[in-house]
Design a protein around this motif. Structure first.
Motif, mmCIF file in Angstrom:
data_model
loop_
_atom_site.group_PDB
_atom_site.id
_atom_site.type_symbol
_atom_site.label_atom_id
_atom_site.label_comp_id
_atom_site.label_asym_id
_atom_site.label_seq_id
_atom_site.Cartn_x
_atom_site.Cartn_y
_atom_site.Cartn_z
ATOM 1 N N HIS A 52 43.198 44.644 34.803
ATOM 2 C CA HIS A 52 42.794 43.567 33.914
ATOM 3 C C HIS A 52 41.812 42.649 34.630
ATOM 4 O O HIS A 52 42.019 42.271 35.786
ATOM 5 C CB HIS A 52 44.006 42.782 33.435
ATOM 6 N N ASP A 53 40.746 42.291 33.938
ATOM 7 C CA ASP A 53 39.666 41.418 34.423
ATOM 8 C C ASP A 53 38.727 42.111 35.411
ATOM 9 O O ASP A 53 37.735 41.516 35.834
ATOM 10 C CB ASP A 53 40.206 40.134 35.070
ATOM 11 N N GLU A 54 39.016 43.343 35.793
ATOM 12 C CA GLU A 54 38.120 44.063 36.684
ATOM 13 C C GLU A 54 36.833 44.427 35.940
ATOM 14 O O GLU A 54 36.852 44.770 34.762
ATOM 15 C CB GLU A 54 38.789 45.333 37.215
ATOM 16 N N VAL A 55 35.704 44.362 36.629
ATOM 17 C CA VAL A 55 34.408 44.702 36.047
ATOM 18 C C VAL A 55 33.966 46.070 36.562
ATOM 19 O O VAL A 55 33.984 46.322 37.769
ATOM 20 C CB VAL A 55 33.343 43.645 36.384
ATOM 21 N N GLY A 56 33.607 46.947 35.642
ATOM 22 C CA GLY A 56 33.074 48.250 36.002
ATOM 23 C C GLY A 56 31.677 48.404 35.431
ATOM 24 O O GLY A 56 31.264 47.638 34.561
#
Length: 282
Positions: A246-250
């Motif tokens: 959650h909230d990780e940017v890819g």
């Protein structure tokens, strides 16, 4: 296959010393031996299952997953024999004379899991005090630990009689992943709609099993994401998003215009159509 004789000898030597310390160390050796037995069965069958699909690492869970997904005969004792002469017309297979090649000793995963858990409970965890005056001994009950280790030793000696291991039995189906990896599965254990991961540990592709008239097919499981620059639909591997926190940017480059796109898991509140209530989704 694993040679269990050395660890059996080490455990016997530790039990012969018969001290609190030696019996506790014997329990540790016994628990590790049970893990190695189960993990070796996995190693022999790893050509048929992705490591990512082993949801739990505990030995009993690993073996149950293998029985369900890879080799339904894993828990059974199997013997491989070959006939002394080639197949001959008019001679039934059961009437041939055979020479035994080797045997894989089966085991009950529930029994292995029960022994594995019991060793930890009796010997490999300190006592959790229930009140202020509850003492915390350095070691567990020696007699109870020894009895459980001897029970494990009996199982290890039985398993040590095996002379070979199998990767499984049954018809295979193969398909090539988009990454180039050749994947194999046992036909008898495939289910329509089942998800299987590519065997390549660096690949994120997941494939959906589809039953067809002449066997099984495999369809990529993807999520379409439109490029913010050219609006082209990019079919991204489902696991690319599933593995994100959650909230990780890819990010990914558009297959059409090569624009760099960014995605992120976010907690959002949405209203259900036709309902006054609301639902929180990730």
């Amino acid at each position: 296959m694993i040679n269990l004789d050395p660890v059996i000898e080490r455990i016997d030597a530790l039990l012969d010393k018969d001290t609190d310390q030696s019996v506790t160390y014997a329990a540790l050796e016994a628990r590790l031996a049970l893990e190695r037995v189960c993990y070796d069965r996995l190693r022999q069958r790893h050509d048929y299952i992705s490591h990512k699909q082993l949801r739990r690492w505990q030995p009993g869970s690993v073996v149950n997953t293998l029985i369900k997904e890879v080799d339904e005969h894993l828990g059974k004792t199997l013997t491989l024999s070959i006939s002394k002469s080639p197949v001959r017309p008019g001679v039934k297979v059961e009437d041939e004379e055979y020479v035994e090649v080797g045997t894989e000793i089966g085991f009950n995963p529930k029994k292995i899991a029960k022994l594995w858990n019991a060793l930890a409970k009796l010997a490999l965890h300190a006592h959790l005090p229930e009140h202020r005056n509850d003492a915390i001994p350095a070691y567990g009950d020696r007699a109870r630990i020894r009895a459980k280790v001897e029970e494990v030793q009996s199982e290890l000696r039985r398993l040590a009689k095996g002379t070979m291991t199998f990767s499984g039995l049954g018809e295979e189906v193969k398909f090539e992943c988009s990454c180039g990896e050749l994947n194999k599965r046992r036909v008898g254990l495939l289910r329509d709609g089942q998800h299987v991961h590519c065997l390549n540990p660096e690949c994120k592709q997941t494939w959906k099993v589809a039953r067809e008239a002449d066997g099984f097919g495999f369809e990529q499981v993807t999520v379409p994401v439109n490029c913010e620059a050219c609006s082209a639909a990019n079919h991204m591997p489902w696991r690319f998003f599933l593995d994100m926190k959650h909230d990780e940017v890819g990010s990914f480059s558009c297959h059409s215009c090569r624009h760099r796109n960014y995605v992120q898991w976010r907690l959002m509140q949405v209203h259900r159509e036709g309902s006054a209530g609301c639902q929180t989704d990730a």
